[in-house]
Motif scaffolding. Structure first.
Motif, PDB file in Angstrom:
ATOM      1  N   CYS A  71      35.545  38.348  52.077  1.00  0.00           N
ATOM      2  CA  CYS A  71      34.139  38.028  51.807  1.00  0.00           C
ATOM      3  C   CYS A  71      33.211  38.483  52.927  1.00  0.00           C
ATOM      4  O   CYS A  71      31.992  38.552  52.723  1.00  0.00           O
ATOM      5  CB  CYS A  71      33.970  36.524  51.574  1.00  0.00           C
ATOM      6  SG  CYS A  71      34.741  35.939  50.041  1.00  0.00           S
ATOM      7  N   SER A 100      34.592  35.119  42.555  1.00  0.00           N
ATOM      8  CA  SER A 100      33.394  35.872  42.917  1.00  0.00           C
ATOM      9  C   SER A 100      32.203  35.605  42.016  1.00  0.00           C
ATOM     10  O   SER A 100      31.161  36.220  42.177  1.00  0.00           O
ATOM     11  CB  SER A 100      33.707  37.374  42.893  1.00  0.00           C
ATOM     12  OG  SER A 100      34.195  37.764  41.611  1.00  0.00           O
ATOM     13  N   SER A 101      32.344  34.707  41.039  1.00  0.00           N
ATOM     14  CA  SER A 101      31.179  34.359  40.207  1.00  0.00           C
ATOM     15  C   SER A 101      30.185  33.602  41.065  1.00  0.00           C
ATOM     16  O   SER A 101      30.487  32.518  41.570  1.00  0.00           O
ATOM     17  CB  SER A 101      31.617  33.492  39.017  1.00  0.00           C
ATOM     18  OG  SER A 101      32.518  34.204  38.191  1.00  0.00           O
ATOM     19  N   PRO A 102      28.993  34.150  41.257  1.00  0.00           N
ATOM     20  CA  PRO A 102      28.064  33.504  42.186  1.00  0.00           C
ATOM     21  C   PRO A 102      27.593  32.162  41.649  1.00  0.00           C
ATOM     22  O   PRO A 102      27.383  32.020  40.435  1.00  0.00           O
ATOM     23  CB  PRO A 102      26.913  34.518  42.274  1.00  0.00           C
ATOM     24  CG  PRO A 102      26.993  35.307  41.004  1.00  0.00           C
ATOM     25  CD  PRO A 102      28.443  35.350  40.630  1.00  0.00           C
ATOM     26  N   LYS A 145      37.538  40.262  35.698  1.00  0.00           N
ATOM     27  CA  LYS A 145      37.235  38.934  36.213  1.00  0.00           C
ATOM     28  C   LYS A 145      37.743  37.874  35.243  1.00  0.00           C
ATOM     29  O   LYS A 145      37.450  37.909  34.052  1.00  0.00           O
ATOM     30  CB  LYS A 145      35.743  38.791  36.439  1.00  0.00           C
ATOM     31  CG  LYS A 145      35.340  37.502  37.136  1.00  0.00           C
ATOM     32  CD  LYS A 145      33.839  37.460  37.347  1.00  0.00           C
ATOM     33  CE  LYS A 145      33.381  38.551  38.299  1.00  0.00           C
ATOM     34  NZ  LYS A 145      31.936  38.416  38.613  1.00  0.00           N
ATOM     35  N   ASP A 158      31.230  41.481  51.934  1.00  0.00           N
ATOM     36  CA  ASP A 158      30.418  41.349  50.726  1.00  0.00           C
ATOM     37  C   ASP A 158      29.172  40.534  51.046  1.00  0.00           C
ATOM     38  O   ASP A 158      29.249  39.321  51.263  1.00  0.00           O
ATOM     39  CB  ASP A 158      31.228  40.662  49.624  1.00  0.00           C
ATOM     40  CG  ASP A 158      30.471  40.628  48.296  1.00  0.00           C
ATOM     41  OD1 ASP A 158      29.353  41.175  48.242  1.00  0.00           O
ATOM     42  OD2 ASP A 158      31.015  40.059  47.323  1.00  0.00           O
ATOM     43  N   MET A 173      29.686  31.474  45.379  1.00  0.00           N
ATOM     44  CA  MET A 173      31.072  31.193  45.735  1.00  0.00           C
ATOM     45  C   MET A 173      31.261  29.697  45.977  1.00  0.00           C
ATOM     46  O   MET A 173      30.477  29.072  46.699  1.00  0.00           O
ATOM     47  CB  MET A 173      31.449  31.957  47.007  1.00  0.00           C
ATOM     48  CG  MET A 173      31.557  33.455  46.807  1.00  0.00           C
ATOM     49  SD  MET A 173      33.065  33.949  45.951  1.00  0.00           S
ATOM     50  CE  MET A 173      34.262  33.712  47.237  1.00  0.00           C
ATOM     51  N   SER A 192      26.835  39.483  49.179  1.00  0.00           N
ATOM     52  CA  SER A 192      26.546  38.439  48.187  1.00  0.00           C
ATOM     53  C   SER A 192      27.411  37.209  48.360  1.00  0.00           C
ATOM     54  O   SER A 192      27.098  36.145  47.830  1.00  0.00           O
ATOM     55  CB  SER A 192      26.736  38.992  46.770  1.00  0.00           C
ATOM     56  OG  SER A 192      28.091  39.379  46.564  1.00  0.00           O
ATOM     57  N   ALA A 193      28.531  37.359  49.081  1.00  0.00           N
ATOM     58  CA  ALA A 193      29.431  36.219  49.285  1.00  0.00           C
ATOM     59  C   ALA A 193      29.172  35.501  50.599  1.00  0.00           C
ATOM     60  O   ALA A 193      29.875  34.541  50.924  1.00  0.00           O
ATOM     61  CB  ALA A 193      30.889  36.691  49.247  1.00  0.00           C
ATOM     62  N   LYS A 220      39.538  36.778  45.791  1.00  0.00           N
ATOM     63  CA  LYS A 220      38.097  36.994  45.711  1.00  0.00           C
ATOM     64  C   LYS A 220      37.643  37.299  44.287  1.00  0.00           C
ATOM     65  O   LYS A 220      36.579  36.849  43.857  1.00  0.00           O
ATOM     66  CB  LYS A 220      37.699  38.143  46.642  1.00  0.00           C
ATOM     67  CG  LYS A 220      36.204  38.385  46.729  1.00  0.00           C
ATOM     68  CD  LYS A 220      35.897  39.428  47.774  1.00  0.00           C
ATOM     69  CE  LYS A 220      34.377  39.638  47.880  1.00  0.00           C
ATOM     70  NZ  LYS A 220      33.824  40.205  46.649  1.00  0.00           N
ATOM     71  N   ASP A 221      38.453  38.052  43.512  1.00  0.00           N
ATOM     72  CA  ASP A 221      38.033  38.386  42.157  1.00  0.00           C
ATOM     73  C   ASP A 221      38.045  37.162  41.253  1.00  0.00           C
ATOM     74  O   ASP A 221      37.322  37.102  40.264  1.00  0.00           O
ATOM     75  CB  ASP A 221      38.934  39.474  41.581  1.00  0.00           C
ATOM     76  CG  ASP A 221      40.398  39.108  41.676  1.00  0.00           C
ATOM     77  OD1 ASP A 221      41.006  38.842  40.636  1.00  0.00           O
ATOM     78  OD2 ASP A 221      40.926  39.093  42.801  1.00  0.00           O
TER      79      ASP A 221
END
Length: 1350
Positions: A511, A433-435, A389, A514, A437, A516-517, A429-430
């Motif tokens: 996403c 992807s730190s929450p 990341k 995922d 988004m 979480s996204a 996305k990588d």
């Protein structure tokens, strides 16, 4: 003093005068040479002579050089003198001045002889066993000469190669000044191509290690700078780079993980210089790293990466030097080519510094620096491994987006272009992807990129006006080149923008898997966040529609780029999965915007043969997605229609009799249909996948393709597949109104395809033949009628298809196409019409029809129904199919058919189909009654509609006619149906009672008596009427809700039918099987006392002012139905076989006093009831309602006749009341009211009949006659004409009421009036439950009016 120095008085006399130059000041070269060579001269004097000679040589070089060139010996001696000073003078300034003059002199002489002399002398000096420190001036001189004379280095290497070995000795000398001068000279030698070649072995074997040691141990800046200069020259050669890196102990590949070896490896040395605080050394170090990496980043980068140099490079980005930042950017950019740069997380360490640096340099006015920094950022974003990341927290990611936003908005196009490329690389996305988004920030960034692209104005093609001679050809070519370059720049910018948008779409798709996204995990539970994937996806779809697609289309108007269109089409393909629930709308929007045509044109222009395979694949995939999306949507609608088609079987009406059919449908038929549909969809998918990549035809070529026919007895599968595929594309385009092929040409091509299919005996799949039928139907109006051959082909193919619904498209033109040809109507008309009604939505038409009933207008039908109604009007035989559908189709379809027939009959009064419909309606009614029980009548939606239609057909017969067996069967079934109903079954009872009422009135005498007998013989019908009439006395109560309009209308119909039965039973003395009981007191009270709104009221509320007896003012209209019944009762003297009257009032005691003599004469009425009834009727007249007025006048006529028979004094008393005249004035007041109104004429006739001259005087009679004389009597309504006739006859019969002059006028008017019709003579009391024949009184209530009473 200066002149004396240049011309020495002591030495000059013995010099040849030719050495004297007459310059200001004069110059004697011999004096200068002798003064410099005189060891006894002071250092100051010699320095001054050198300085003066330098200036003379600089300003007057030509005469000096010409003088010196006369004698080579003198030149050699002069050069030798100057060279000798280098080793005899110790003063640094004197040495520098001597070197400068010597270099200038050798350079100005331009002779290799003197260069060789200097080199020879230098070699001799270096060979002397003196200290190396004394050789420093020689090294400096050689370096200066190499710098000033281009060929000097080549001559040194070629002719005096031995000198090079002495240079090595200088590098080993501990004095760094000597080392610096040697390095400088080496740098000049290796800058020469010849020197590089000749000294290659020297460097490899002798110099390399020594030089690296010198560089590593250098302490002074002078030595460091000269070493870096030599290194930069050496690093230009790939061979020297290889030798140096090998000597550094690090020419290993990136897989090696060993430690750095060697005493002074180059990476560590450069790292040491990078850590220095000297900006010059940092720049030089960075540039040398870049010079090494340029040769092979993959080969040499690991050495620098293992030395952790990238970290220090990133740290250097915090400086303010633009040169250093530029150098660092270049070096890091080269390091990005090695995967170790990323795997050792150097990018993770330095990304924050890079972003901060980009933010700071964007404030500077250095475009190239902006571009280089953004290019580095782009490469890092592109090459960063997905498993590592890059942005470790949300704040860093937002900072990067913010920096890119600033760069995108930069006014310099080149900088913005690099920023757009960086945006495209960021959208992974990588990276994001730190929450949480950053969807909102991404939306802003993407929108800014698209708007920045939209702000770029396309270059306009300049046109030279005719006759403008000043516009040269060169200018024209230059303008075209500029326009082409501008268009190319914008195309590149647009391509980068589109690539970024495509990456954004791919990001949204990634996403989706995922959790979480999906949304912001940090959102409070009670609040809603807009930072969600769904909002981001919707934004992408919206921005594509508003900005992206218009941008591409606008640019494509200028030029079409295959690369750009490939990215664009692939982006659209990705959007199909971004918002799956919007896929249908997205497909429809694209197809309706001619994207099928665009894609076909791209394939035809750029993808023929094997060219542009990526574009061909993208276009084929796009067409595949669009076709499957539209097909899937149609199939889903068809599936829901099939599942809902038999939902009516769940009703109680069919739970018992149709249970087996229900189970069979759901267990066998429906799964089979769905399996076939799934198989056909898979087959179509395979066809599109197989044929679309090869379908690279233009539209004209595609039409020719449809007309092609394979060889006889040979089926070309590839040709057929291409034809099928092209037909599907045309079909989906035409369904979305994109008719990019002229209808006439398309009709001809599809017709040719049908003939080809017929000749080959082929049978296209249902989904292809559906397209064929649809295209034929759409283009039929622009083409000729089909002859027998294509019709036979259609018939053969349809007969071979098990499910006709698989080829059906719900469109009015397809229905028109099938109903146009008799060959198709007879065979498939039933199936097509059934499918049509299964798909058509009648809800809106039912609403419009209900509204039209209330407004006595015609309903506004949807376009589909209008088309069908137009077809029915031109071909009434199709009505038979519709009637058959009512019997054989589902309940829902039958309901829609009946609604269609209802509207058709309303709109087309001149179509003679009554006899046909009446017999068919009888059959349908019998079937419905057999299938329905008493408990399920209310569940049948079609039965009320059918009864309304039966009544509507009956209304079409305005003239009296004799009823036939069909009519009596209908009468029998309807009367029995009424007997099965409850009083609250208004939907069934209302049209039924209307039908019975009309059957009773609109028939001849011979049939009317039979109708009365049939109705009176129906005991259940009479019992129902009794129960409905009883509702009048129980409603409304405080505990029950108010009656609806339909319930009030039903009560009115019941009272009207009862009144008609009562009158006709008395006329024909018919047998009665069941009586109806009625409380006379209640009937009178409804009319007299109206404290609450009664049921069955028709008309409008009126408030009458100025009437006497204000206590009887009315605010509601009169119960018309009850007045009709009361009139019939009075006419029959309160005695009837059908009606049992209860004379005792409600709650009256038997012990009350006996009636008076007047009451006894009026029995069963009392004087009080008579007066109250008359006053109430007069007040009702004052409401001036046509229907109400005519009913009230008729009731008054019957009451006065009854009173005249029972008690003449009472009758005269009632008729002589003064308020009668006031009532007459009230009726004549307001508007254009005149005496020629039927209710006024009948009221005047009533007053005249009973000889009351106080109410109507001779002046009123004269006025009436005058109005009648002026009026056009032949155009008067029939009711007015008959009322006027009765009035004239009444006045004519009583001579005391007319003057002699009026007799002739009355006779003339009677002769002018039209004769009385049979209808008016026969049915004077008939109530019409409709207005004209425009609206049906079935479901919507009764609107009544009465004719004149004879």
């Amino acid at each position: 003093m200066e002149a004396s120095l240049l011309v020495c008085e002591r030495l000059h006399p013995r010099h040849d005068p030719r050495w004297l130059l007459q310059l200001p000041p004069p110059l004697c070269l011999a004096c200068i040479i002798e003064a410099l060579g005189d060891g006894g001269s002071s250092l100051v004097r010699r320095k001054h002579v050198l300085s003066c000679f330098r200036d003379i040589l600089a300003w007057h070089a030509v005469p000096v050089i010409q003088l010196l060139a006369q004698d080579e010996r003198v030149c050699i001696h002069f050069i030798g003198t100057l060279f000798g000073m280098l080793h005899t003078v110790e003063d640094n300034s004197a040495l520098d001045l001597s070197i400068e003059v010597l270099v200038m002199l050798v350079m100005k002489l331009k002779s290799e002889q003197y260069i060789h002399y200097v080199l020879d002398e230098s070699q001799k000096e270096l060979y002397k066993p003196a200290t190396m420190r004394g050789s420093l001036p020689t090294f400096i001189l050689l370096g200066k000469l190499a710098d000033a004379i281009p060929v000097f280095a080549d001559m040194l290497v070629i002719a005096h190669g031995n000198l090079v070995d002495h240079l090595l000795t200088g590098l080993m000398y501990p004095n760094e000044g000597v080392k610096a001068s040697v390095c400088y000279l080496y740098g000049k030698l290796y800058s020469s191509c010849i020197g590089e070649d000749k000294l290659s072995v020297h460097f490899t074997e002798k110099l390399c290690g020594l030089f690296l040691a010198t560089l590593g141990n250098a302490q002074t800046k002078e030595l460091q700078v000269n070493c870096m200069g030599l290194l930069k020259e050496l690093l230009k050669s790939d061979h020297f780079v290889s030798v140096i890196m090998s000597s550094s102990g690090r020419e290993a590949d990136s897989e090696s993980a060993s430690l750095l070896e060697g005493e002074n490896p180059l990476p560590l040395v450069l790292k040491k210089l990078l850590l220095s605080r000297d900006e010059t050394l940092q720049v030089a170090s960075t540039q040398c790293m870049a010079a090494v990496l340029v040769h092979s980043a993959v080969k040499y980068a690991p050495a620098f990466i293992h030395a952790d140099i990238p970290e220090f490079l990133f740290d250097c980005l915090s400086c303010t030097s633009e040169v250093l930042i530029w150098s660092v950017y270049c070096c890091l950019l080269l390091l990005t080519e090695e995967w170790l740069f990323f795997s050792k997380c150097h990018t993770v360490y330095g990304i924050e510094s890079l972003v901060r640096s980009l933010r700071e340099i964007l404030l500077l006015n250095n475009v190239e620096l902006h571009k280089q920094g953004l290019l580095l950022f782009t490469e890092i974003l592109k090459r960063q491994p997905r498993e590592i990341k890059l942005f470790t927290n949300h704040a860093m990611c937002k900072n990067a987006i913010s920096v890119l936003m600033e760069a995108v908005n930069c006014p310099v196009l080149e900088v913005a272009a690099e920023a757009v490329k960086a945006v495209a690389a960021l959208l992974r996305k990588d990276h994001l992807s730190s929450p949480p988004m950053p969807y909102e920030e991404l939306q802003t960034l993407i929108e800014a990129v698209l708007k920045r692209c939209a702000d770029l104005s396309l270059p306009r093609s300049s046109r030279r006006p005719a006759g403008d001679l000043l516009f040269s050809v060169a200018q024209s070519h230059s303008g075209n080149r500029n326009q082409t370059r501008a268009l190319l720049r914008q195309g590149q910018f647009l391509l980068s923008t589109l690539d970024g948008f495509r990456n954004a779409c791919r990001l949204a798709v990634e996403c989706q898997s995922d959790p979480s996204a999906q949304e912001n995990a940090f959102t409070a539970p009670s609040s809603e966040s807009e930072n969600t994937l769904s909002n981001f996806s919707a934004f992408l779809l919206r921005i594509c529609d508003h900005l992206c697609i218009p941008l591409i289309m606008k640019y494509s108007e200028q030029t079409v780029s295959p690369t750009l269109m490939e990215v664009f089409i692939s982006t659209l393909n990705t959007l199909f999965t971004v918002v799956p629930n919007m896929c249908e709308k997205f497909s429809r929007k694209l197809v309706s915007s001619s994207f099928i045509r665009l894609t076909l044109e791209l394939k035809a222009k750029f993808c023929s043969g094997q060219s542009n395979p990526a574009l061909n694949q993208a276009c084929s995939c796009f067409l595949y997605n669009v076709c499957l999306s539209l097909h899937s949507t149609a199939e889903k609608m068809k599936k829901s229609s099939q599942e809902g088609k038999f939902s009516w079987l769940d009703s109680p009406l069919f739970l018992s009799a149709q249970m087996s059919l229900l189970l069979f449908w759901y267990s066998s038929v429906l799964p089979a249909i769905l399996n076939v549909a799934s198989f056909l969809e898979q087959e179509m998918s395979e066809l599109l996948q197989r044929s679309l990549p090869q379908l690279n035809y233009s539209v004209p070529e595609g039409l020719i393709l449809l007309s092609e026919t394979a060889e006889p007895f040979c089926l070309d599968e590839a040709l057929r597949s291409h034809q099928y595929c092209f037909l599907l594309l045309l079909y989906f385009a035409y369904t979305m109104e994109d008719r990019f092929v002229p209808e006439a040409e398309l009709f001809s091509a599809v017709r040719s395809f049908l003939l080809s299919v017929q000749d080959q005996g082929d049978c296209p799949p249902p989904y292809v033949f559906r397209a064929v039928l649809y295209l034929l139907a759409i283009c039929q109006d622009k083409g000729e009628a089909l002859d027998l051959s294509p019709l036979c082909a259609i018939k053969r193919i349809v007969e071979n298809i098990s499910d006709v619904g698989s080829i059906y498209v719900h469109h009015p033109l397809l229905l028109k196409f099938f109903l146009r040809y008799s060959e198709l109507v007879g065979r498939f008309g039933h199936h097509i019409l059934q499918l049509w009604f299964s798909w058509e939505d009648c809800s809106q038409m039912e609403i419009e029809d209900a509204a039209s009933e209330l407004s006595s207008g015609l309903p506004d039908c949807p376009n589909g129904f209008n088309s069908l109604l137009h077809i029915l009007k031109g071909n009434s035989s199709i009505l038979l199919i519709l009637l058959d559908l009512v019997c054989s189709s589902t309940m829902e379809v039958a309901h829609k058919v009946l609604m269609t027939l209802k509207v058709f009959l309303k709109r087309n009064e001149n179509v003679l189909v009554c006899d046909l419909l009446r017999s068919q309606f009888l059959q349908i009614l019998q079937q419905l009654l057999v299938e329905s029980s008493s408990a399920t009548l209310q569940a049948n939606r079609n039965l009320p509609l059918l009864l309304s239609l039966i009544f509507l057909v009956q209304l079409r017969n305005e003239a009296e006619r004799e009823l036939d067996s069909t009519d009596f069967k209908l009468l029998h079934h309807v009367s029995n149906l009424c007997g099965k109903c409850r009083p609250d079954d208004t939907e069934l009872l209302q049209p039924s009672l209307n039908f019975l009422y009309w059957s009773l009135h609109q028939t001849m005498v011979c049939s009317q008596q039979r109708v009365v007998a049939v109705l009176l013989s129906s005991v259940p019908l009479l019992e129902l009427l009794q129960r409905v009439l009883d509702v009048t006395w129980t409603w409304p109560s405080p505990s029950e809700p108010a009656l609806s309009f339909s319930e009030e209308a039903l009560l009115c119909s019941a009272w009207l039918l009862t009144a008609s039965l009562l009158a006709h039973q008395h006329s024909y003395n018919s047998e009665v099987h069941q009586t109806i009981s009625l409380n006379l007191e209640r009937v009178l009270n409804v009319v007299i006392f109206r404290k609450k709104k009664p049921a069955l009221l028709l008309g409008r509320q009126r408030l009458v002012e100025g009437l006497a007896l204000a206590a009887f003012l009315l605010s509601v209209p009169c119960p018309v139905g009850i007045l009709q019944l009361l009139r019939a009762i009075i006419r029959q003297n309160f005695s009837s076989s059908l009606l049992v009257l209860i004379f005792q009032p409600t709650g009256q005691s038997s012990l009350e006093s006996l009636p008076s003599e007047d009451d006894a004469s009026l029995y069963p009425l009392t004087m009080q009831q008579v007066f109250s009834l008359v006053i109430s009727l007069q007040n009702l007249l004052a409401q001036k309602d046509l229907l109400l007025s005519q009913t009230v006048v008729a009731c008054l006529e019957a009451l006065m006749e009854y009173l005249h028979v029972k008690n003449q004094e009472t009758a005269l008393h009632v008729i002589s009341q003064p308020w009668n005249r006031f009532l007459l004035f009230t009726l004549l007041s307001g508007g254009e009211k005149s005496f020629l109104c039927p209710e006024i004429l009948r009221l005047l006739t009533l007053f005249a009949r009973y000889q009351n001259n106080t109410i109507i005087s001779q002046s009123e009679i004269s006025q009436i006659l005058q109005e009648a004389t002026k009026a056009n009597l032949l155009e008067l309504p029939e009711t007015t004409s008959q009322a006027l006739r009765l009035f004239l006859l009444q006045v004519q019969s009583r001579r005391d009421q007319r003057e002699p002059a009026q007799a002739e006028t009355i006779q003339t008017l009677l002769e002018t009036l039209p004769p009385r019709t049979r209808t008016s003579l026969k049915n004077p009391d008939m109530m019409y439950p409709f207005v004209g024949c425009a609206s049906l009184a079935g479901d919507f209530g009764v609107v009544a009016w009465t004719t004149a009473v004879s």
